[in-house]
Design an enzyme around this catalytic site. Structure first.
Site: not given
Length: 400
Positions: A90, A356, A386
């Site tokens: 991510c 996302h 994160c």
């Protein structure tokens, strides 16, 4: 030598499923459109661009074979333009910017396009496989559980209730809808089909009518997985102080699955002079930090502390913050650990509302932050995410 951000551009985000508006476009095409928008916006001499660095998590099928070079080739910038695709899960979109800044600061490059792309409608999350999450010889010794279980573990350990996480999600939707309506997303571009006909002009996942009551009807997404597959027991074995996993996360208070691409133009002061462009921001510092892989998603605070220490700053020196809303508990924990108020964090909503697109998100957050710092006439910003497997990433930018 300093590394400057001259601009940042992102596509609108389309729902990452078969009904999503962007499913008909390949990831390389999404990235190509951002590259072409950048060129047209600034009448950029593309021969000055040395490299393209793109984050992409699912590097298979349409996203395989170095999608960064594919986008570079399709862009028409020229055969000289190289490309590299990286994966820090991510954090990939922000990692690409940080690596570009490192190249600039070292003097190895003068001008780089950095960002990311992810088409989650075409390449489903987890399609690339990998041992960390599916190989028992790795997962069992590390007490590794799926991210949703980690998010619910955080909520259980730190006392974030279903009502509190839903309230956070409602506010994210409200802020995003307001920013969308008021035109705050200056870095956002319309996506077209290859012939130039507009396909999508706004982030497709924003739901302005979201309420606590509407979210209350959604079932916890990870409760059955936690119980039937034994992941709750794995998490509690590592964290025995947690007597029960409260499964508070669901589709409405977790990041939406979407398609999208984002890029930034990062270079030296000398490159700016050659282009005739003034830099908007300076990348002051960047940091990563490893965390326990069971709870996994606690990296934003420690990586941010490391970045602040490197820059000789305190959290009070930061004007606005973007924390990726992978799950509602993540920014909630960050605010608690860092002692910051909600009025400076994700002020225009986040991934719960807009989605996302894994490899692109970090760069999208940077562009959103730059736009808002300029709109409010503020100076310093922090971007943090994160990362799966137990990592965090943080970057501090400063207005020029």
């Amino acid at each position: 030598m300093d590394a400057y951000i001259f601009d940042a551009i992102r596509t609108v985000r389309g729902k990452g499923n078969k009904k999503g508006a962007l499913i008909g476009l390949t990831p390389a095409e999404l990235a190509r459109q951002t590259l072409n928008e950048l060129q047209h916006k600034h009448q950029l001499d593309t021969t000055l661009v040395n490299d393209v660095i793109l984050g992409c998590v699912g590097q298979v099928m349409d996203q395989g074979a170095n999608v960064a070079k594919s986008a570079a080739q399709a862009s028409g910038y020229g055969d000289h333009l190289c490309g590299v695709t990286l994966n820090r899960f991510c954090g990939s979109g922000l990692e690409s910017m940080n690596q570009a800044a490192a190249y600039i600061k070292s003097g190895f490059r003068e001008l780089i396009v950095a960002g990311g792309v992810e088409s989650m409608s075409r390449v489903q999350m987890g399609s690339d496989g990998g041992g960390m999450f599916i190989d028992p010889s790795m997962a069992i010794p590390g007490n590794i559980v799926p991210q949703g279980i980690s998010a619910d573990l955080i909520a259980s350990k730190y006392g974030y209730s279903r009502e509190a996480t839903d309230a956070y999600a409602v506010e994210s939707q409200r802020r995003a809808a307001e920013a969308d309506a008021k035109g705050y997303f200056k870095s956002r571009m319309i996506v077209t089909d290859p012939s130039g006909i507009p396909i999508l002009s706004t982030d497709e996942n924003i739901r302005p009518g979201t309420t606590i009551q509407s979210l209350a009807s959604l079932q916890p997404a990870f409760q059955m997985m936690g119980a039937m597959a034994g992941f709750d027991d794995v998490a509690m074995d590592k964290y025995p102080e947690v007597e029960h996993i409260e499964h508070v996360h669901h589709a409405g208070n977790s990041s939406a699955i979407v398609d999208g691409a984002a890029i930034s133009l990062i270079g030296s002061a000398e490159a700016g002079k050659k282009m005739g462009l003034k830099p908007r921001f300076k990348i002051r510092t960047a940091a990563i930090d490893g965390t326990d892989p069971t709870i996994m998603l606690t990296g934003p605070a420690p990586s941010s502390r490391k970045a602040l220490k490197q820059a000789g700053m305190q959290i009070g020196d930061i004007d606005l913050i973007e924390v990726n809303e992978a799950f509602a508990a993540i920014p909630m924990l960050f605010m608690e650990e860092m002692g910051v108020e909600p009025d400076i964090v994700n002020v225009n909503g986040g991934a719960i509302a807009m989605g996302h697109p894994l490899g692109a998100t970090g760069c999208m957050l940077a562009g959103t932050l730059m736009d808002e710092l300029e709109r409010r006439d503020l100076n310093t910003g922090l971007i943090t995410l994160c990362i799966a497997g137990g990592m965090g990433i943080a970057t501090i930018i400063e207005r020029v």
